[in-house]
Write a protein that holds these residues in place. Sequence first.
Motif, PDB file in Angstrom:
ATOM      1  N   LEU A 114      -3.223   0.039 -13.744  1.00 33.74           N
ATOM      2  CA  LEU A 114      -4.097  -0.438 -13.143  1.00 33.74           C
ATOM      3  C   LEU A 114      -5.164  -0.742 -13.978  1.00 33.74           C
ATOM      4  O   LEU A 114      -6.721  -1.627 -13.557  1.00 33.74           O
ATOM      5  CB  LEU A 114      -3.455   0.290 -12.150  1.00 33.74           C
ATOM      6  CG  LEU A 114      -2.809  -0.128 -10.810  1.00 33.74           C
ATOM      7  CD1 LEU A 114      -2.983   0.969  -9.940  1.00 33.74           C
ATOM      8  CD2 LEU A 114      -2.423  -1.619 -10.702  1.00 33.74           C
ATOM      9  N   ASP A 115      -5.695   0.401 -14.350  1.00 36.49           N
ATOM     10  CA  ASP A 115      -7.389   0.731 -15.333  1.00 36.49           C
ATOM     11  C   ASP A 115      -7.251  -0.554 -15.832  1.00 36.49           C
ATOM     12  O   ASP A 115      -8.379  -1.122 -16.209  1.00 36.49           O
ATOM     13  CB  ASP A 115      -7.521   1.730 -15.953  1.00 36.49           C
ATOM     14  CG  ASP A 115      -7.747   2.832 -15.283  1.00 36.49           C
ATOM     15  OD1 ASP A 115      -7.853   3.146 -13.786  1.00 36.49           O
ATOM     16  OD2 ASP A 115      -8.124   4.236 -15.752  1.00 36.49           O
ATOM     17  N   ASP A 116      -6.099  -1.353 -17.089  1.00 35.32           N
ATOM     18  CA  ASP A 116      -5.882  -2.360 -18.166  1.00 35.32           C
ATOM     19  C   ASP A 116      -6.105  -3.723 -17.464  1.00 35.32           C
ATOM     20  O   ASP A 116      -7.193  -4.735 -17.932  1.00 35.32           O
ATOM     21  CB  ASP A 116      -4.834  -1.659 -18.371  1.00 35.32           C
ATOM     22  CG  ASP A 116      -5.083  -0.549 -19.510  1.00 35.32           C
ATOM     23  OD1 ASP A 116      -5.968   0.237 -20.209  1.00 35.32           O
ATOM     24  OD2 ASP A 116      -3.866  -0.218 -20.144  1.00 35.32           O
ATOM     25  N   ILE A 117      -5.676  -3.276 -16.113  1.00 36.54           N
ATOM     26  CA  ILE A 117      -5.537  -4.674 -15.080  1.00 36.54           C
ATOM     27  C   ILE A 117      -6.692  -5.325 -14.584  1.00 36.54           C
ATOM     28  O   ILE A 117      -6.825  -6.269 -13.839  1.00 36.54           O
ATOM     29  CB  ILE A 117      -4.170  -4.562 -14.705  1.00 36.54           C
ATOM     30  CG1 ILE A 117      -3.091  -5.010 -15.173  1.00 36.54           C
ATOM     31  CG2 ILE A 117      -3.926  -6.169 -13.606  1.00 36.54           C
ATOM     32  CD1 ILE A 117      -1.794  -4.687 -14.757  1.00 36.54           C
ATOM     33  N   ARG A 156       2.326  -5.270 -16.720  1.00 38.44           N
ATOM     34  CA  ARG A 156       0.816  -5.907 -17.411  1.00 38.44           C
ATOM     35  C   ARG A 156       1.318  -6.941 -17.624  1.00 38.44           C
ATOM     36  O   ARG A 156       0.754  -7.585 -18.381  1.00 38.44           O
ATOM     37  CB  ARG A 156       0.819  -5.019 -18.949  1.00 38.44           C
ATOM     38  CG  ARG A 156       0.061  -3.565 -19.176  1.00 38.44           C
ATOM     39  CD  ARG A 156       0.243  -2.722 -20.038  1.00 38.44           C
ATOM     40  NE  ARG A 156      -1.466  -1.821 -20.013  1.00 38.44           N
ATOM     41  CZ  ARG A 156      -0.631  -0.690 -19.927  1.00 38.44           C
ATOM     42  NH1 ARG A 156       0.717   0.023 -19.645  1.00 38.44           N
ATOM     43  NH2 ARG A 156      -0.872   0.753 -19.285  1.00 38.44           N
ATOM     44  N   GLU A 157       2.686  -7.398 -17.797  1.00 33.97           N
ATOM     45  CA  GLU A 157       3.035  -8.385 -17.961  1.00 33.97           C
ATOM     46  C   GLU A 157       2.965  -9.316 -16.888  1.00 33.97           C
ATOM     47  O   GLU A 157       3.001 -10.675 -17.131  1.00 33.97           O
ATOM     48  CB  GLU A 157       4.786  -8.680 -18.368  1.00 33.97           C
ATOM     49  CG  GLU A 157       4.748  -7.895 -19.684  1.00 33.97           C
ATOM     50  CD  GLU A 157       6.764  -7.567 -19.677  1.00 33.97           C
ATOM     51  OE1 GLU A 157       7.278  -7.393 -20.778  1.00 33.97           O
ATOM     52  OE2 GLU A 157       7.475  -7.663 -19.064  1.00 33.97           O
ATOM     53  N   ASP A 200      -4.562 -10.744  -8.892  1.00 34.31           N
ATOM     54  CA  ASP A 200      -4.892 -12.058  -7.675  1.00 34.31           C
ATOM     55  C   ASP A 200      -3.771 -11.275  -6.375  1.00 34.31           C
ATOM     56  O   ASP A 200      -4.274 -11.419  -4.766  1.00 34.31           O
ATOM     57  CB  ASP A 200      -3.708 -12.934  -7.452  1.00 34.31           C
ATOM     58  CG  ASP A 200      -3.760 -14.143  -6.237  1.00 34.31           C
ATOM     59  OD1 ASP A 200      -4.740 -14.145  -6.061  1.00 34.31           O
ATOM     60  OD2 ASP A 200      -2.907 -14.138  -5.763  1.00 34.31           O
ATOM     61  N   LEU A 201      -2.806 -10.554  -6.033  1.00 33.53           N
ATOM     62  CA  LEU A 201      -2.783  -9.415  -4.999  1.00 33.53           C
ATOM     63  C   LEU A 201      -3.290  -8.243  -4.859  1.00 33.53           C
ATOM     64  O   LEU A 201      -3.995  -8.458  -3.481  1.00 33.53           O
ATOM     65  CB  LEU A 201      -1.191  -9.068  -4.633  1.00 33.53           C
ATOM     66  CG  LEU A 201      -0.260  -8.357  -3.858  1.00 33.53           C
ATOM     67  CD1 LEU A 201       0.162  -9.259  -3.728  1.00 33.53           C
ATOM     68  CD2 LEU A 201       0.395  -7.916  -4.659  1.00 33.53           C
ATOM     69  N   ILE A 202      -4.517  -7.928  -5.371  1.00 35.43           N
ATOM     70  CA  ILE A 202      -5.670  -6.710  -5.285  1.00 35.43           C
ATOM     71  C   ILE A 202      -6.615  -7.672  -4.447  1.00 35.43           C
ATOM     72  O   ILE A 202      -7.424  -7.242  -3.464  1.00 35.43           O
ATOM     73  CB  ILE A 202      -6.301  -6.040  -6.207  1.00 35.43           C
ATOM     74  CG1 ILE A 202      -4.566  -5.504  -6.936  1.00 35.43           C
ATOM     75  CG2 ILE A 202      -6.842  -5.107  -5.816  1.00 35.43           C
ATOM     76  CD1 ILE A 202      -3.810  -4.514  -5.673  1.00 35.43           C
TER      77      ILE A 202
END
Length: 225
Positions: free
Chosen positions: A177-180, A145-146, A153-155
């Motif tokens: 991952l859901d949050d990001i 999360r940090e 960007d990577l995804i």
Amino acid sequence: NAVGHNVFSLTVGRVTYRNGDGINAHMHIGFCSDFLATLPLRTNIMVEMLPAPAFRLPRSAKVPLLMIAGGTGIAPFKGFVDHRACMSPEQRSDAWLIVGCRTRGNQLYRDEMEIAAENGALTTYLVGYSREPGLPKKYVDDVMRENSDGIRDLIKRGGHVYVCGDVRIETSVHNALDDILGRAEVESLEKTARYHLDIFGAFDVQATINQQLKSARRSLSSKKK
């Protein structure tokens, strides 16, 4: 292969834990890990190698990687990093490694991963310590999360996600991952085989069953559509 095709390494965490309190406390030890830990040096043993065809590097070396490990879950990533170290800088994609462990003292392959980050085999190496004296408690999902902007960007650039560790880490990583990324993007990662899992242990059987049921329901729902 940096060490040759006739050599392989094992990463083993010795399992020990107490069940109960006081005079009722009972010490449990891992059957396999304790057996290996108590063998005399240079003892020959028989092992069986089980392939993990879904947990391998992408065919293209240009695909970005997000590797997330808890404890001995770093084992396959040691192999990934060794492979990348044999490649030229022009061949390598971006590769992140996020590791969770209790303290610096039990941080497996710390020296090797720091060297890999220096020579470019890893472009980002991040560690969360949950029991390090003088530092706030931090787990892999906190580290994720940090660094949410970098992960997005990577995804976005077609990155693959690899998660290895005991059953608890997958739940926390999935939630992060859901949050990001958002639920839809995580489901897309799963459907396009860009979300790779190598999970072991059974610390929370019910949670594992619930996760399997959720995955089955998502699969059925997508087929109906």
